[in-house]
Design a protein around this motif. Sequence first.
Motif, PDB file in Angstrom:
ATOM      1  N   GLY A   1       0.797  -1.208   0.251  1.00 12.28           N
ATOM      2  CA  GLY A   1      -0.133   0.152  -0.012  1.00 12.28           C
ATOM      3  C   GLY A   1       0.636   0.808   0.283  1.00 12.28           C
ATOM      4  N   VAL A   2       0.159   2.562  -0.107  1.00 15.77           N
ATOM      5  CA  VAL A   2       0.805   3.644   0.299  1.00 15.77           C
ATOM      6  C   VAL A   2       1.524   3.682   1.796  1.00 15.77           C
ATOM      7  CG1 VAL A   2       0.267   6.421  -0.357  1.00 15.77           C
ATOM      8  CG2 VAL A   2      -0.006   4.949  -1.842  1.00 15.77           C
ATOM      9  N   LYS A   3       2.395   4.317   1.797  1.00 14.94           N
ATOM     10  CA  LYS A   3       2.594   4.473   3.536  1.00 14.94           C
ATOM     11  C   LYS A   3       4.220   5.345   3.196  1.00 14.94           C
ATOM     12  CE  LYS A   3       1.010   0.645   4.447  1.00 14.94           C
ATOM     13  NZ  LYS A   3      -0.096   0.190   5.496  1.00 14.94           N
ATOM     14  N   ASP A   4       4.339   5.677   4.656  1.00 13.40           N
ATOM     15  CA  ASP A   4       5.103   6.461   4.767  1.00 13.40           C
ATOM     16  C   ASP A   4       6.020   5.962   6.365  1.00 13.40           C
ATOM     17  OD1 ASP A   4       3.933   8.505   3.501  1.00 13.40           O
ATOM     18  OD2 ASP A   4       3.644   9.530   6.435  1.00 13.40           O
ATOM     19  N   ILE A   5       7.911   6.094   5.506  1.00 13.21           N
ATOM     20  CA  ILE A   5       8.717   5.311   6.144  1.00 13.21           C
ATOM     21  C   ILE A   5      10.269   6.047   6.318  1.00 13.21           C
ATOM     22  CG2 ILE A   5      10.551   3.303   5.644  1.00 13.21           C
ATOM     23  CD1 ILE A   5       9.417   3.175   2.792  1.00 13.21           C
ATOM     24  N   MET A   6      10.279   5.850   7.822  1.00  8.91           N
ATOM     25  CA  MET A   6      10.515   6.760   9.080  1.00  8.91           C
ATOM     26  C   MET A   6      12.713   5.962   8.685  1.00  8.91           C
ATOM     27  SD  MET A   6      11.047   9.781  10.403  1.00  8.91           S
ATOM     28  CE  MET A   6      10.243   9.837  11.528  1.00  8.91           C
ATOM     29  N   ILE A   7      13.074   6.053   8.155  1.00 12.46           N
ATOM     30  CA  ILE A   7      14.795   5.616   8.611  1.00 12.46           C
ATOM     31  C   ILE A   7      15.372   6.102   9.368  1.00 12.46           C
ATOM     32  CG2 ILE A   7      14.251   4.479   6.217  1.00 12.46           C
ATOM     33  CD1 ILE A   7      15.815   6.375   5.653  1.00 12.46           C
TER      34      ILE A   7
ATOM     35  N   ILE B   1      15.716   1.128   9.522  1.00 13.71           N
ATOM     36  CA  ILE B   1      13.762   1.656   8.449  1.00 13.71           C
ATOM     37  C   ILE B   1      12.990   1.029   9.889  1.00 13.71           C
ATOM     38  CG2 ILE B   1      11.738   0.927   7.647  1.00 13.71           C
ATOM     39  CD1 ILE B   1      13.363  -0.795   5.548  1.00 13.71           C
ATOM     40  N   ILE B   2      12.651   1.599  10.892  1.00 15.42           N
ATOM     41  CA  ILE B   2      12.323   2.327  11.982  1.00 15.42           C
ATOM     42  C   ILE B   2      10.505   2.255  11.943  1.00 15.42           C
ATOM     43  CG2 ILE B   2      14.631   2.782  12.994  1.00 15.42           C
ATOM     44  CD1 ILE B   2      12.586   6.044  13.619  1.00 15.42           C
ATOM     45  N   ALA B   3      10.229   2.546  10.874  1.00 16.92           N
ATOM     46  CA  ALA B   3       8.203   2.759  10.645  1.00 16.92           C
ATOM     47  C   ALA B   3       7.954   2.718   9.168  1.00 16.92           C
ATOM     48  CB  ALA B   3       7.428   3.953  11.367  1.00 16.92           C
ATOM     49  N   ILE B   4       7.334   1.515   9.722  1.00 15.77           N
ATOM     50  CA  ILE B   4       6.139   2.423   7.732  1.00 15.77           C
ATOM     51  C   ILE B   4       4.942   2.285   8.264  1.00 15.77           C
ATOM     52  CG2 ILE B   4       5.892   0.691   5.521  1.00 15.77           C
ATOM     53  CD1 ILE B   4       8.165  -0.767   5.922  1.00 15.77           C
ATOM     54  N   GLU B   5       4.105   3.473   7.764  1.00 14.42           N
ATOM     55  CA  GLU B   5       3.144   3.040   8.595  1.00 14.42           C
ATOM     56  C   GLU B   5       1.917   4.334   7.217  1.00 14.42           C
ATOM     57  OE1 GLU B   5       3.051   5.245  12.599  1.00 14.42           O
ATOM     58  OE2 GLU B   5       4.605   3.469  13.493  1.00 14.42           O
ATOM     59  N   ASP B   6       0.793   4.164   7.427  1.00 13.38           N
ATOM     60  CA  ASP B   6      -0.372   4.862   7.020  1.00 13.38           C
ATOM     61  C   ASP B   6       0.223   6.146   7.034  1.00 13.38           C
ATOM     62  OD1 ASP B   6      -1.160   2.432   6.089  1.00 13.38           O
ATOM     63  OD2 ASP B   6      -3.060   2.770   7.387  1.00 13.38           O
ATOM     64  N   ASN B   7       0.880   7.027   8.133  1.00 12.20           N
ATOM     65  CA  ASN B   7       0.885   8.189   7.755  1.00 12.20           C
ATOM     66  C   ASN B   7       1.949   8.524   9.469  1.00 12.20           C
ATOM     67  OD1 ASN B   7       0.579  11.130   7.021  1.00 12.20           O
ATOM     68  ND2 ASN B   7      -1.018  11.830   9.111  1.00 12.20           N
ATOM     69  N   ILE B   8       2.658   9.235   9.123  1.00  9.73           N
ATOM     70  CA  ILE B   8       3.845   9.765  10.470  1.00  9.73           C
ATOM     71  C   ILE B   8       4.338  10.983  10.465  1.00  9.73           C
ATOM     72  CG2 ILE B   8       6.053   9.101  10.895  1.00  9.73           C
ATOM     73  CD1 ILE B   8       6.281   6.863   9.421  1.00  9.73           C
ATOM     74  N   GLU B   9       3.341  11.648  11.922  1.00  7.27           N
ATOM     75  CA  GLU B   9       3.949  13.029  12.160  1.00  7.27           C
ATOM     76  C   GLU B   9       5.100  13.186  12.861  1.00  7.27           C
ATOM     77  OE1 GLU B   9       1.672  15.027  10.718  1.00  7.27           O
ATOM     78  OE2 GLU B   9       0.302  14.062   9.378  1.00  7.27           O
TER      79      GLU B   9
ATOM     80  N   LEU C   1      11.710  -4.263   2.836  1.00 10.11           N
ATOM     81  CA  LEU C   1      11.314  -3.343   3.572  1.00 10.11           C
ATOM     82  C   LEU C   1      10.394  -3.915   4.403  1.00 10.11           C
ATOM     83  CD1 LEU C   1      10.533  -0.772   0.822  1.00 10.11           C
ATOM     84  CD2 LEU C   1      12.672  -1.588   1.736  1.00 10.11           C
ATOM     85  N   LYS C   2      11.062  -3.418   5.776  1.00 13.34           N
ATOM     86  CA  LYS C   2      10.152  -4.154   7.766  1.00 13.34           C
ATOM     87  C   LYS C   2      10.696  -3.754   8.774  1.00 13.34           C
ATOM     88  CE  LYS C   2       8.760  -9.113   6.206  1.00 13.34           C
ATOM     89  NZ  LYS C   2       7.006  -8.458   6.682  1.00 13.34           N
ATOM     90  N   VAL C   3      10.049  -3.242   9.208  1.00 10.99           N
ATOM     91  CA  VAL C   3      11.592  -2.238  10.307  1.00 10.99           C
ATOM     92  C   VAL C   3      11.913  -3.197  11.050  1.00 10.99           C
ATOM     93  CG1 VAL C   3      10.930  -1.798  12.879  1.00 10.99           C
ATOM     94  CG2 VAL C   3       9.215  -1.180  10.792  1.00 10.99           C
TER      95      VAL C   3
END
Length: 393
Positions: free
Chosen positions: A17-23, A28-36, A347-349
């Motif tokens: 799906g469409v995700k945000d990826i924080m590294i 990779i520390i997070a893969i979520e729908d919307n990271i604020e 692509l995994k946390v």
Amino acid sequence: MLKLIKNATVHDPKYIGVKDIMIDSQSIIAIEDNIECDHSFVEMIDATGQLAVPGFIDSLVHITGGGGEGGFTTRTPEVNLTDLTKAGITTLVGALGTDAVSRTLTNLIAKTKELNELGLSCYFYSGSYHLPATTLTASVQSDIMLIEECIGVGEVAIADHRGSQLSYNELARLASDSRVGGMLSGKSGIVSIHVGDGPENLKVINEVVDNTDIPITQFLPTHMNRNQALFDAGINYVARGGYIDLTTSTTPEFLKEGELKCSRALKQVIDKEANLSHITFSSDGHASLPSFDESGNLAQLEIGKETSLFDEIRDAVLIEDIELEKALAVITSNPADILKMKRKGRLKVGYDADIVLLDKERLVIESVFSRGRTMILSGEVKCQGKFEQGVTR
């Protein structure tokens, strides 16, 4: 600084799906729908209209150069960092080939360490085409066990006039040595096998599997798309539980002579319902691509290209109409699993932040991140080797 990739269409390589990826600096520390987050502490990367896929794994690159079959002027050069990053490659395995005299394992491990210091994940194979195997320590077993970057042995040549014409007993002994080294160190201990165009093709490997306790999964025969007969033998080999690797670097002459283009070979794999998880692609980058006449004399020589790795994935999707996740698997999750590369291929946390951003429509490489380091951003090279032309010191 943290990086936040926003609004990417993520393939793991499976679509999620469409995700945000924080590294962070490496993972990779997070893969979520919307990271604020507080944007003042984060580098923002807008990936709207782009695909985020795992960094590519190339299991056979001649990082210190190869060739030499036509004399000293035909020795191919060493690989540069951007030869790899422009191809989306973030993880690779270096190997020697025909020449294990002027090309040495000490040079190979030094080049491996250089590429690791530059931000890639590079490993190498002990040995070469020939037996007895060239090693850095007392044996292949101790090379694999004691040298962190060494994950197996290869590429050992069979069915090729340039090889050592090894017997099944010799191959069995080498495979046993490699297997035990892998077991003792938690590595694959894989035996990478260069398969030439000789009529015996996989005979010696099958003899080892039939007559010893060494499992078929200890071997990774490569160049299996060299001709249709060898490819068909490879499909039968996969049916027995084995792995095969297809080589993406080629020439128009090779294709005219019967070599299978990798994208088309992958289509055959799927149509034949072979086990796709047992198939990998590698570029054979910076190897020589020699043609020999009927007397065994060198007739022509070209060089393998790392860019061919993703070119064949792109053709598999756009020309052969293969699902993207199936095509991506042969250069991401499959080699990671077969070579026991931890934190790679998906692509995994918690996994390494090896990420390639692709233009969604054209499937061209836009950005490349390796262990969190920005290698290419929006088509612009951000990291080069120290002595690459045009580098800013």
